[in-house]
Design a protein around this motif. Structure first.
Motif, PDB file in Angstrom:
ATOM      1  N   ILE A  88      -4.085  20.355   7.492  1.00  0.00           N
ATOM      2  CA  ILE A  88      -5.395  20.238   6.839  1.00  0.00           C
ATOM      3  C   ILE A  88      -5.730  18.769   6.610  1.00  0.00           C
ATOM      4  CG2 ILE A  88      -6.642  20.680   4.680  1.00  0.00           C
ATOM      5  CD1 ILE A  88      -5.090  23.368   4.542  1.00  0.00           C
ATOM      6  N   CYS A  89      -4.770  18.004   6.079  1.00  0.00           N
ATOM      7  CA  CYS A  89      -5.015  16.582   5.809  1.00  0.00           C
ATOM      8  C   CYS A  89      -5.287  15.802   7.092  1.00  0.00           C
ATOM      9  CB  CYS A  89      -3.817  15.974   5.070  1.00  0.00           C
ATOM     10  SG  CYS A  89      -3.650  16.550   3.368  1.00  0.00           S
ATOM     11  N   MET A  90      -4.691  16.230   8.198  1.00  0.00           N
ATOM     12  CA  MET A  90      -4.898  15.537   9.474  1.00  0.00           C
ATOM     13  C   MET A  90      -6.324  15.695   9.985  1.00  0.00           C
ATOM     14  SD  MET A  90      -1.290  16.288  11.406  1.00  0.00           S
ATOM     15  CE  MET A  90       0.223  15.527  10.812  1.00  0.00           C
ATOM     16  N   GLN A  91      -7.062  16.662   9.432  1.00  0.00           N
ATOM     17  CA  GLN A  91      -8.464  16.825   9.835  1.00  0.00           C
ATOM     18  C   GLN A  91      -9.412  16.008   8.977  1.00  0.00           C
ATOM     19  OE1 GLN A  91      -9.492  21.069  10.211  1.00  0.00           O
ATOM     20  NE2 GLN A  91      -9.429  20.658  12.408  1.00  0.00           N
ATOM     21  N   THR A  92      -8.903  15.315   7.975  1.00  0.00           N
ATOM     22  CA  THR A  92      -9.784  14.507   7.133  1.00  0.00           C
ATOM     23  C   THR A  92     -10.132  13.195   7.814  1.00  0.00           C
ATOM     24  OG1 THR A  92      -7.959  13.388   5.975  1.00  0.00           O
ATOM     25  CG2 THR A  92      -8.719  15.490   5.056  1.00  0.00           C
ATOM     26  N   GLN A  93     -11.253  12.643   7.386  1.00  0.00           N
ATOM     27  CA  GLN A  93     -11.653  11.338   7.891  1.00  0.00           C
ATOM     28  C   GLN A  93     -10.726  10.232   7.376  1.00  0.00           C
ATOM     29  OE1 GLN A  93     -14.094  10.686  10.260  1.00  0.00           O
ATOM     30  NE2 GLN A  93     -13.825  12.911  10.402  1.00  0.00           N
ATOM     31  N   ASP A  94     -10.116  10.445   6.214  1.00  0.00           N
ATOM     32  CA  ASP A  94      -9.186   9.437   5.697  1.00  0.00           C
ATOM     33  C   ASP A  94      -8.018   9.219   6.655  1.00  0.00           C
ATOM     34  OD1 ASP A  94     -10.513   8.650   3.429  1.00  0.00           O
ATOM     35  OD2 ASP A  94      -9.368   9.906   2.038  1.00  0.00           O
ATOM     36  N   PHE A  95      -7.563  10.273   7.289  1.00  0.00           N
ATOM     37  CA  PHE A  95      -6.476  10.146   8.269  1.00  0.00           C
ATOM     38  C   PHE A  95      -6.931   9.284   9.442  1.00  0.00           C
ATOM     39  CE2 PHE A  95      -4.029  12.170  11.883  1.00  0.00           C
ATOM     40  CZ  PHE A  95      -2.804  11.609  11.544  1.00  0.00           C
ATOM     41  N   ALA A 149      -1.190   1.349 -16.895  1.00  0.00           N
ATOM     42  CA  ALA A 149      -1.662   2.687 -16.538  1.00  0.00           C
ATOM     43  C   ALA A 149      -2.921   2.612 -15.679  1.00  0.00           C
ATOM     44  CB  ALA A 149      -1.924   3.502 -17.805  1.00  0.00           C
ATOM     45  N   ARG A 150      -3.815   1.701 -16.031  1.00  0.00           N
ATOM     46  CA  ARG A 150      -5.041   1.547 -15.247  1.00  0.00           C
ATOM     47  C   ARG A 150      -4.751   0.994 -13.860  1.00  0.00           C
ATOM     48  NH1 ARG A 150      -8.119  -0.874 -20.480  1.00  0.00           N
ATOM     49  NH2 ARG A 150      -9.052   1.072 -21.246  1.00  0.00           N
ATOM     50  N   ALA A 151      -3.787   0.083 -13.762  1.00  0.00           N
ATOM     51  CA  ALA A 151      -3.427  -0.451 -12.446  1.00  0.00           C
ATOM     52  C   ALA A 151      -2.856   0.655 -11.557  1.00  0.00           C
ATOM     53  CB  ALA A 151      -2.417  -1.589 -12.603  1.00  0.00           C
ATOM     54  N   LEU A 152      -1.991   1.489 -12.134  1.00  0.00           N
ATOM     55  CA  LEU A 152      -1.453   2.615 -11.373  1.00  0.00           C
ATOM     56  C   LEU A 152      -2.569   3.583 -10.994  1.00  0.00           C
ATOM     57  CD1 LEU A 152       0.860   4.312 -10.240  1.00  0.00           C
ATOM     58  CD2 LEU A 152       1.284   5.156 -12.577  1.00  0.00           C
ATOM     59  N   ALA A 153      -3.456   3.868 -11.940  1.00  0.00           N
ATOM     60  CA  ALA A 153      -4.572   4.770 -11.661  1.00  0.00           C
ATOM     61  C   ALA A 153      -5.469   4.220 -10.554  1.00  0.00           C
ATOM     62  CB  ALA A 153      -5.384   5.001 -12.938  1.00  0.00           C
ATOM     63  N   THR A 154      -5.708   2.923 -10.580  1.00  0.00           N
ATOM     64  CA  THR A 154      -6.553   2.310  -9.551  1.00  0.00           C
ATOM     65  C   THR A 154      -5.918   2.442  -8.177  1.00  0.00           C
ATOM     66  OG1 THR A 154      -7.503   0.734 -11.127  1.00  0.00           O
ATOM     67  CG2 THR A 154      -7.621   0.147  -8.793  1.00  0.00           C
ATOM     68  N   SER A 155      -4.603   2.240  -8.109  1.00  0.00           N
ATOM     69  CA  SER A 155      -3.925   2.368  -6.811  1.00  0.00           C
ATOM     70  C   SER A 155      -4.036   3.787  -6.272  1.00  0.00           C
ATOM     71  CB  SER A 155      -2.455   1.957  -6.937  1.00  0.00           C
ATOM     72  OG  SER A 155      -1.704   2.917  -7.658  1.00  0.00           O
ATOM     73  N   LEU A 156      -4.033   4.773  -7.163  1.00  0.00           N
ATOM     74  CA  LEU A 156      -4.188   6.163  -6.728  1.00  0.00           C
ATOM     75  C   LEU A 156      -5.644   6.482  -6.398  1.00  0.00           C
ATOM     76  CD1 LEU A 156      -1.858   7.887  -9.352  1.00  0.00           C
ATOM     77  CD2 LEU A 156      -1.357   7.481  -6.936  1.00  0.00           C
ATOM     78  N   ALA A 157      -6.570   5.973  -7.225  1.00  0.00           N
ATOM     79  CA  ALA A 157      -7.988   6.273  -7.025  1.00  0.00           C
ATOM     80  C   ALA A 157      -8.521   5.677  -5.733  1.00  0.00           C
ATOM     81  CB  ALA A 157      -8.799   5.760  -8.212  1.00  0.00           C
ATOM     82  N   THR A 158      -7.922   4.590  -5.271  1.00  0.00           N
ATOM     83  CA  THR A 158      -8.365   3.964  -4.019  1.00  0.00           C
ATOM     84  C   THR A 158      -7.598   4.488  -2.817  1.00  0.00           C
ATOM     85  OG1 THR A 158      -6.860   2.102  -4.424  1.00  0.00           O
ATOM     86  CG2 THR A 158      -9.141   1.847  -5.139  1.00  0.00           C
ATOM     87  N   GLY A 159      -6.705   5.438  -3.054  1.00  0.00           N
ATOM     88  CA  GLY A 159      -5.940   6.033  -1.964  1.00  0.00           C
ATOM     89  C   GLY A 159      -6.631   7.271  -1.412  1.00  0.00           C
ATOM     90  N   PRO A 160      -5.933   8.038  -0.585  1.00  0.00           N
ATOM     91  CA  PRO A 160      -6.510   9.261   0.003  1.00  0.00           C
ATOM     92  C   PRO A 160      -6.504  10.386  -1.025  1.00  0.00           C
ATOM     93  CG  PRO A 160      -4.255   8.991   0.751  1.00  0.00           C
ATOM     94  CD  PRO A 160      -4.561   7.780  -0.094  1.00  0.00           C
ATOM     95  N   THR A 161      -7.545  10.472  -1.839  1.00  0.00           N
ATOM     96  CA  THR A 161      -7.535  11.342  -3.008  1.00  0.00           C
ATOM     97  C   THR A 161      -7.510  12.832  -2.645  1.00  0.00           C
ATOM     98  OG1 THR A 161      -9.945  11.069  -3.154  1.00  0.00           O
ATOM     99  CG2 THR A 161      -8.580   9.663  -4.550  1.00  0.00           C
ATOM    100  N   PHE A 162      -8.122  13.202  -1.540  1.00  0.00           N
ATOM    101  CA  PHE A 162      -8.014  14.604  -1.101  1.00  0.00           C
ATOM    102  C   PHE A 162      -6.553  14.936  -0.841  1.00  0.00           C
ATOM    103  CE2 PHE A 162      -7.642  17.794   2.235  1.00  0.00           C
ATOM    104  CZ  PHE A 162      -8.423  18.829   1.737  1.00  0.00           C
TER     105      PHE A 162
END
Length: 270
Positions: free
Chosen positions: A245-252, A202-215
């Protein structure tokens, strides 16, 4: 607003590190049942998480080899039999508000399910975004077994969308246990993992999500919720606007620049 580093709930355990919050139901002697107070405190927590962007992902689990045995028989079920209709309706609306709060918070919620997962415990698992379970997980929507309807806390709306109308109907009419194998085969559990690896997975899955584009994850969760009751044309237009909206983020931009430089992107959730 809560401060994840100092938040101290009364009716469950809380830990938060690296953007991952872990909520642990901790009444192992009784298989982690809920009380009036723990329902309310969980509801208030998930409502508050809307305003806590430093929490990226939430894991819900239980202690003692079980997830949750639902409402405490003596602390909830007994008192309910003596309440008048206004009090009963206030209670059922409050429990439904917990599901609304879990669905409305932008963080992906992962249920780590071991052993008993029944009644309101099964509902909390159902309301989560992702479910990991052990082979000994036993999930039951057992409301009919105590003389109640299966339509509790959104079960008739959400469960058919996860496992299909016929399978949901069987579980909600009979209150029988869905085995871990059935749960995985039917799509309720995302996957099964060994008992001693459940929290690590569960923590490994959570980490993969937490390090992704969370917005963007929050946008995805919102769209998964709101597109239930709209036409395809409306859904496509909603997704067009959400993606713009997501395309205006810096993560994109970070993702593009990383791809161009042949390196992995480092997302910051903005």
């Amino acid at each position: 607003m809560i401060d994840p580093s100092t938040y101290g709930p009364t009716h469950f355990r809380w830990a938060c590190a690296d953007g991952i919050a872990t909520v642990t139901l901790d009444r192992p002697a009784l298989k982690n049942p809920l009380t009036f107070e723990s329902y309310a405190e969980l509801r208030d927590l998930f409502r508050a998480l809307v305003y806590v962007p430093t929490v990226k992902v939430v894991i819900i689990n239980g202690t003692g080899g079980n997830f949750c045995s639902g409402g405490d028989v003596h602390e909830i079920i007994g008192p309910l039999t003596k309440m008048a209709m206004p009090e009963l309706l206030a209670f059922t609306r409050m429990t439904g508000d917990l599901v609304k709060a879990i669905r409305a918070c932008p963080q992906p919620v992962i249920a780590a399910i071991d052993g008993v997962c029944v009644g309101a415990g099964a509902i909390i698992a159902m309301a989560s975004d992702l479910r990991l379970a052990t082979p000994r997980a036993k999930t039951a929507f057992l409301f009919t077994r105590v003389g109640l309807a299966g339509c509790d806390m959104g079960a008739c709306a959400i469960l058919p969308r996860l496992i299909g109308q016929g399978r949901a109907s069987e579980l909600l009419f009979t209150g029988r246990v869905m085995t871990a194998d059935e749960g995985e085969r039917w799509g309720f559990h995302n996957r099964l993992v060994a008992e001693d690896a459940l929290l690590d997975e569960a923590r490994a899955l959570a980490t993969s999500l937490a390090t992704g584009p969370t917005f963007a994850h929050g946008i995805t969760k919102t769209q998964l919720n709101v597109e239930w009751a709209v036409s395809l044309d409306v859904a496509i237009e909603m997704e067009a606007q959400a993606q713009a909206i997501c395309m205006q983020t810096q993560d994109f931009t970070r993702a593009f620049e990383a791809f161009a430089a042949k390196r992995s992107p480092v997302f910051e959730g903005n």
